[in-house]
Design an enzyme around this catalytic site. Structure first.
Site, short mmCIF file in Angstrom:
data_model
loop_
_atom_site.label_atom_id
_atom_site.label_comp_id
_atom_site.label_asym_id
_atom_site.label_seq_id
_atom_site.Cartn_x
_atom_site.Cartn_y
_atom_site.Cartn_z
N THR A 1 15.74 42.99 69.65
CA THR A 1 16.19 43.17 70.80
C THR A 1 17.81 42.49 70.54
O THR A 1 17.99 41.56 70.11
CB THR A 1 15.69 42.22 71.75
OG1 THR A 1 14.53 42.53 71.83
CG2 THR A 1 16.28 41.99 72.97
N LYS B 1 4.70 32.91 103.79
CA LYS B 1 3.88 31.82 104.31
C LYS B 1 3.44 31.20 103.18
O LYS B 1 3.58 29.98 103.10
CB LYS B 1 2.59 32.92 104.97
CG LYS B 1 1.15 31.75 105.24
CD LYS B 1 0.08 32.48 105.61
CE LYS B 1 -0.64 33.42 104.50
NZ LYS B 1 -1.24 32.38 103.57
N LYS C 1 14.71 46.95 77.82
CA LYS C 1 14.25 45.48 77.15
C LYS C 1 14.63 44.50 77.91
O LYS C 1 14.04 43.42 78.27
CB LYS C 1 14.16 45.72 75.88
CG LYS C 1 13.78 44.25 75.28
CD LYS C 1 12.34 44.12 75.13
CE LYS C 1 11.68 42.96 74.75
NZ LYS C 1 11.71 42.83 73.02
#
Length: 307
Positions: free
Chosen positions: A112, A263, A187
């Site tokens: 990465t 909610k 990525k």
């Protein structure tokens, strides 16, 4: 009529697969991810390199051949995977590979890194007639061990076609994301979700702990239900992030998600206020949920603002 000459050692491989199958596959970087990924390739004449002999030895015991340097890997292989720590190490390994690589070699970077690093490396490789693909993976060491990783590939169509089959040895989802750099951009977007979700999980744990809930039991519920629903990825069904029109088939689905989300987030914020737990991610999620789903905002104030 004469037969075609056999390709020489520095001729590019012919075709998209058979030529690659007849030469070894290279793998550089045998850490927590790289070692199990490489292990799935040991039946393909694997050549491996790592600066740590203790990382290389188990692969050699499994049938791989050790190389003393990235250049030695490049001299023997036509597809080379790199799984090292960061951009600087990718550049260092590539500097050893490129001068020794035969034209037509594919250099696949699984680390990465920055998208610009992959693109700059592709430009550096061009004079050597070496193709670069950035191919980061998702799925952790568990996926690497099991051979069930997802890989996001950026590069030319022809290069992707040659990588698809060997990548399938350690990945069960191999996707072409676009040109060089696209795999890394995908990525980074995927990991943004991953680690932001970790921060949200920590926030949820603080709330649960303050409310007297067992964190281990809550974790079991989260893992079980995410395995059924797909977790945050279950909502990633829109082809674009532009606002949805009322006639869009997804509009009703997202309206239902928004109603439930507003909610439940409001109730969670009420519980957090009751126990004095700060939940900034939940407040931000409530404020931005409608826009994130492609819908007009329905709530103009948060529960805290109405008290």
């Amino acid at each position: 009529m004469t037969a075609a000459a056999a390709p020489g050692p520095h001729d590019p491989p012919r075709g998209n697969g058979p030529s690659d199958a007849n030469v070894p596959y290279g793998f550089i970087g045998l850490g927590q991810m790289g070692a199990p990924m490489a292990r799935h390739l040991t039946g393909r004449g694997l050549v491996v390199h790592d600066t740590r002999p203790e990382a290389v030895a188990p692969l050699v015991d499994g049938g791989a051949r050790a190389a003393a340097s990235p250049a030695e890997v490049a001299a023997a292989c036509r597809i080379i995977s790199i799984m090292v720590r960061d951009d600087a190490q990718v550049d260092e390994v590539a500097a050893g590979i490129l001068p020794a690589a035969a034209p037509g070699t594919i250099l696949a970077v699984h680390s990465t890194i920055r998208p610009g690093t992959a693109q700059a490396l592709a430009e550096r490789a061009r004079p050597y007639r070496v193709e670069v693909v950035d191919a980061p993976v998702s799925g952790g060491f568990m996926g690497a061990e099991a051979g069930t990783l997802a890989v996001m590939v950026g590069g030319a169509e022809e290069a992707f076609a040659r990588c698809r089959e060997p990548f399938g040895a350690w990945a069960d989802l191999v996707l072409h994301m676009g040109p060089v750099g696209a795999g890394t951009r995908a990525k980074l977007a995927r990991n943004l979700l991953h680690f932001t979700a970790f921060a949200a999980a920590a926030e949820a744990q603080r709330l649960a702990e303050a409310a007297g809930i067992s964190l281990r039991r809550l974790a079991r519920v989260v893992r079980h239900s995410d395995a059924v629903t797909g977790g945050p990825g279950a909502i990633m069904i829109r082809p674009a992030t532009a606002p949805l029109g009322p006639g869009d088939p997804l509009y009703g689905i997202m309206e239902h998600v928004l109603a439930l989300g507003e909610k439940d987030l409001s109730l969670a914020l009420d519980l957090a206020a009751e126990h004095g737990v700060d939940t900034p991610l939940a407040r931000l999620a409530l404020a931005r949920l409608a826009d994130g789903l492609g819908l007009p905002a329905r709530m103009t104030t948060t529960p805290e603002e109405t008290r």
